[in-house]
Write an enzyme that holds these catalytic residues in place. Structure first.
Site, mmCIF file in Angstrom:
data_model
loop_
_atom_site.group_PDB
_atom_site.id
_atom_site.type_symbol
_atom_site.label_atom_id
_atom_site.label_comp_id
_atom_site.label_asym_id
_atom_site.label_seq_id
_atom_site.Cartn_x
_atom_site.Cartn_y
_atom_site.Cartn_z
ATOM 1 N N GLU A 1 43.992 35.998 39.604
ATOM 2 C CA GLU A 1 45.222 35.554 39.900
ATOM 3 C C GLU A 1 45.693 34.074 39.620
ATOM 4 O O GLU A 1 46.721 33.694 39.289
ATOM 5 C CB GLU A 1 45.805 35.862 41.357
ATOM 6 C CG GLU A 1 45.274 34.631 42.328
ATOM 7 C CD GLU A 1 43.879 34.480 42.626
ATOM 8 O OE1 GLU A 1 43.250 33.726 43.388
ATOM 9 O OE2 GLU A 1 42.964 35.492 42.172
ATOM 10 N N HIS B 1 38.755 34.596 40.500
ATOM 11 C CA HIS B 1 40.291 34.511 40.978
ATOM 12 C C HIS B 1 40.945 34.853 39.719
ATOM 13 O O HIS B 1 41.457 33.956 38.948
ATOM 14 C CB HIS B 1 40.749 33.087 41.316
ATOM 15 C CG HIS B 1 39.995 32.892 42.808
ATOM 16 N ND1 HIS B 1 40.911 33.099 43.953
ATOM 17 C CD2 HIS B 1 38.943 32.273 43.172
ATOM 18 C CE1 HIS B 1 40.052 32.924 44.914
ATOM 19 N NE2 HIS B 1 39.059 32.275 44.655
ATOM 20 N N CYS C 1 37.384 37.157 45.634
ATOM 21 C CA CYS C 1 36.366 36.219 46.164
ATOM 22 C C CYS C 1 36.041 36.618 47.553
ATOM 23 O O CYS C 1 35.242 37.334 47.634
ATOM 24 C CB CYS C 1 37.199 34.874 46.079
ATOM 25 S SG CYS C 1 36.132 33.364 46.214
#
Length: 214
Positions: free
Chosen positions: A189, A187, A91
């Site tokens: 994660e 994202h 990001c």
């Protein structure tokens, strides 16, 4: 154990640390940049907007920058690239990689599909098209990613090529010609391991690719 440096306060960015731990890698989280020299790779996490002056623009919709963070992350990118060590930007980190290599950003995207959904406090999801062999290898020709951003890569920095784009043409991923530097606008994660989502593709392949180079 291999170690990955994140420029952040200790015990923050837990999702990133959890993903690295799941791959058998230690996350070194600190504001002390001297600790980075003993790390095998750099992870640039998400966060606020960079100063548009860094890419030669006036403010056209950017949020107030954290100048210390901007300075530190640009220095880290330069050091890790000079040493030929892997870098993963997520990001904001994806955008900082582009800035560090001379690229520019779109400061405020008009399309709400890219933004975090404030009503449900969740990332929106959308389809992404792979345009590079690396992303095709990881996700095939098309996949679904999460999305939580209002800025995006515009003119690409030196040595960077796109790996995937959204349906409206936003660059969602970049890779450097050295093959060791990857940026993703989404994202991973927040859609991998314990946070895997049913409505988006698994973020784990991004972390497996990154940590396999260590």
């Amino acid at each position: 154990m291999k170690r990955v440096f994140l420029r952040c306060e200790e015990n923050t960015y837990e999702n990133y640390a959890a993903a690295l731990t799941a791959c058998g890698v230690e996350a070194v989280r600190s504001l002390d940049l001297t600790l980075a020299k003993d790390c095998d790779a750099l992870l640039l996490p998400g966060g606020g907007d960079a100063d548009p002056a860094l890419y030669g623009q006036e403010n056209r919709g950017s949020n107030p920058p954290d100048h210390d963070r901007d300075r530190d992350e640009l220095a880290l990118i330069g050091e890790f690239m000079a040493q030929g060590k892997p870098i993963l930007g997520i990001c904001r980190g994806h955008q900082m990689l582009n800035i560090a290599l001379g690229g520019t950003l779109i400061q405020d995207l008009p399309d709400e599909r890219h933004r975090h959904d404030a009503q449900t406090d969740t990332d929106r999801v959308h389809r992404v098209r792979s345009v590079h062999p690396l992303m095709i290898e990881l996700y095939g020709e098309n996949f679904v990613s999460n999305s939580s951003h209002h800025q995006a890569v515009d003119r690409l920095g030196e040595g960077l090529v796109p790996t995937c784009v959204s349906e409206d043409g936003v660059i969602e991923g970049i890779v450097h010609e050295n093959g060791k530097v990857l940026g993703v606008q989404f994202h991973p994660e927040r859609m991998a391991f314990a946070l895997k989502r049913e409505d988006a593709d698994d973020g784990e392949p991004i972390f497996r690719w990154f940590t396999a180079m260590l």
